[in-house]
Design a protein around this motif. Sequence first.
Motif, PDB file in Angstrom:
ATOM      1  N   PHE A  27      31.405 -19.481  53.924  1.00 45.75           N
ATOM      2  CA  PHE A  27      30.106 -19.097  54.479  1.00 45.75           C
ATOM      3  C   PHE A  27      29.070 -19.038  53.369  1.00 45.75           C
ATOM      4  N   THR A  28      27.835 -19.373  53.726  1.00 45.40           N
ATOM      5  CA  THR A  28      26.722 -19.297  52.775  1.00 45.40           C
ATOM      6  C   THR A  28      25.523 -18.662  53.454  1.00 45.40           C
ATOM      7  N   ILE A  29      24.972 -17.663  52.792  1.00 46.87           N
ATOM      8  CA  ILE A  29      23.756 -17.002  53.282  1.00 46.87           C
ATOM      9  C   ILE A  29      22.571 -17.512  52.485  1.00 46.87           C
ATOM     10  N   ALA A  30      21.498 -17.810  53.197  1.00 48.85           N
ATOM     11  CA  ALA A  30      20.256 -18.250  52.559  1.00 48.85           C
ATOM     12  C   ALA A  30      19.086 -17.645  53.318  1.00 48.85           C
ATOM     13  N   ARG A  31      17.938 -17.688  52.713  1.00 48.49           N
ATOM     14  CA  ARG A  31      16.743 -17.185  53.376  1.00 48.49           C
ATOM     15  C   ARG A  31      15.543 -18.025  52.982  1.00 48.49           C
ATOM     16  N   ASP A  32      14.563 -18.035  53.892  1.00 46.74           N
ATOM     17  CA  ASP A  32      13.289 -18.704  53.646  1.00 46.74           C
ATOM     18  C   ASP A  32      12.216 -17.667  53.919  1.00 46.74           C
ATOM     19  N   ASN A  33      11.713 -17.062  52.873  1.00 51.25           N
ATOM     20  CA  ASN A  33      10.737 -15.983  53.055  1.00 51.25           C
ATOM     21  C   ASN A  33       9.419 -16.488  53.640  1.00 51.25           C
ATOM     22  N   ALA A  34       9.108 -17.756  53.438  1.00 45.78           N
ATOM     23  CA  ALA A  34       7.882 -18.316  54.019  1.00 45.78           C
ATOM     24  C   ALA A  34       7.997 -18.395  55.539  1.00 45.78           C
ATOM     25  N   LYS A  35       9.215 -18.511  56.037  1.00 45.70           N
ATOM     26  CA  LYS A  35       9.446 -18.607  57.479  1.00 45.70           C
ATOM     27  C   LYS A  35       9.982 -17.309  58.073  1.00 45.70           C
ATOM     28  N   ASN A  36      10.144 -16.278  57.228  1.00 41.08           N
ATOM     29  CA  ASN A  36      10.722 -14.998  57.690  1.00 41.08           C
ATOM     30  C   ASN A  36      12.059 -15.219  58.397  1.00 41.08           C
ATOM     31  N   THR A  37      12.890 -16.042  57.812  1.00 40.51           N
ATOM     32  CA  THR A  37      14.150 -16.415  58.441  1.00 40.51           C
ATOM     33  C   THR A  37      15.288 -16.347  57.439  1.00 40.51           C
ATOM     34  N   MET A  38      16.422 -15.846  57.924  1.00 38.02           N
ATOM     35  CA  MET A  38      17.659 -15.850  57.151  1.00 38.02           C
ATOM     36  C   MET A  38      18.675 -16.728  57.884  1.00 38.02           C
ATOM     37  N   TYR A  39      19.562 -17.333  57.134  1.00 40.47           N
ATOM     38  CA  TYR A  39      20.538 -18.238  57.716  1.00 40.47           C
ATOM     39  C   TYR A  39      21.958 -17.832  57.312  1.00 40.47           C
ATOM     40  N   LEU A  40      22.899 -18.215  58.155  1.00 38.74           N
ATOM     41  CA  LEU A  40      24.312 -18.092  57.813  1.00 38.74           C
ATOM     42  C   LEU A  40      24.969 -19.421  58.150  1.00 38.74           C
ATOM     43  N   GLN A  41      25.291 -20.182  57.113  1.00 43.12           N
ATOM     44  CA  GLN A  41      26.009 -21.442  57.297  1.00 43.12           C
ATOM     45  C   GLN A  41      27.499 -21.142  57.261  1.00 43.12           C
ATOM     46  N   MET A  42      28.177 -21.491  58.326  1.00 40.62           N
ATOM     47  CA  MET A  42      29.603 -21.202  58.444  1.00 40.62           C
ATOM     48  C   MET A  42      30.370 -22.506  58.536  1.00 40.62           C
ATOM     49  N   ASN A  43      31.214 -22.744  57.566  1.00 43.18           N
ATOM     50  CA  ASN A  43      32.036 -23.947  57.523  1.00 43.18           C
ATOM     51  C   ASN A  43      33.513 -23.583  57.600  1.00 43.18           C
ATOM     52  N   SER A  44      34.325 -24.563  57.912  1.00 45.45           N
ATOM     53  CA  SER A  44      35.786 -24.360  57.989  1.00 45.45           C
ATOM     54  C   SER A  44      36.118 -23.143  58.841  1.00 45.45           C
ATOM     55  N   LEU A  45      35.516 -23.080  59.993  1.00 44.54           N
ATOM     56  CA  LEU A  45      35.686 -21.905  60.851  1.00 44.54           C
ATOM     57  C   LEU A  45      37.110 -21.765  61.334  1.00 44.54           C
ATOM     58  N   LYS A  46      37.524 -20.509  61.478  1.00 39.15           N
ATOM     59  CA  LYS A  46      38.866 -20.163  61.919  1.00 39.15           C
ATOM     60  C   LYS A  46      38.789 -19.323  63.193  1.00 39.15           C
ATOM     61  N   PRO A  47      39.829 -19.317  63.993  1.00 39.14           N
ATOM     62  CA  PRO A  47      39.797 -18.467  65.200  1.00 39.14           C
ATOM     63  C   PRO A  47      39.497 -17.004  64.886  1.00 39.14           C
ATOM     64  N   GLU A  48      39.938 -16.535  63.739  1.00 40.65           N
ATOM     65  CA  GLU A  48      39.679 -15.132  63.390  1.00 40.65           C
ATOM     66  C   GLU A  48      38.222 -14.866  63.016  1.00 40.65           C
ATOM     67  N   ASP A  49      37.405 -15.904  62.958  1.00 40.85           N
ATOM     68  CA  ASP A  49      35.963 -15.712  62.763  1.00 40.85           C
ATOM     69  C   ASP A  49      35.252 -15.411  64.077  1.00 40.85           C
ATOM     70  N   THR A  50      35.970 -15.483  65.184  1.00 43.48           N
ATOM     71  CA  THR A  50      35.378 -15.182  66.484  1.00 43.48           C
ATOM     72  C   THR A  50      34.874 -13.752  66.512  1.00 43.48           C
ATOM     73  N   ALA A  51      33.597 -13.592  66.853  1.00 41.70           N
ATOM     74  CA  ALA A  51      32.967 -12.275  66.847  1.00 41.70           C
ATOM     75  C   ALA A  51      31.536 -12.407  67.326  1.00 41.70           C
ATOM     76  N   VAL A  52      30.915 -11.273  67.557  1.00 41.94           N
ATOM     77  CA  VAL A  52      29.462 -11.219  67.708  1.00 41.94           C
ATOM     78  C   VAL A  52      28.891 -11.012  66.307  1.00 41.94           C
ATOM     79  N   TYR A  53      27.957 -11.867  65.949  1.00 40.01           N
ATOM     80  CA  TYR A  53      27.353 -11.827  64.623  1.00 40.01           C
ATOM     81  C   TYR A  53      25.965 -11.198  64.728  1.00 40.01           C
TER      82      TYR A  53
END
Length: 116
Positions: free
Chosen positions: A68-94
Amino acid sequence: QVQLVESGGGLVQAGGSLRLSCDASGGTFSGYFMAWFRQAPGKERALVGRISPTGDSTYYADSVKGRFTIARDNAKNTMYLQMNSLKPEDTAVYYCAAMTSRGYSWGQGTQVTVSS
């Protein structure tokens, strides 16, 4: 008071990828540490990772480090969570959260389901 709205959740197969977004309004987004949490059924809400106000420092839980990688763009007031190689145990409400002087401000959450 900052308001947060998550988007980008969905159903994905194991090994796949998703990118979550957290759009902020109100408050001073660029001044906040921001974080992603997740809550699986029957479990407590847990920290996934966080990012500094300028984006130059991040922290990840061991369970997602390297995937997983977290990034943000302060000009857009947005944060991101890039999730790769997802596993069943990543199932959740984020949830995204802003760490304000009054404590955490939370979004409503977005469901991520990873099928095996």
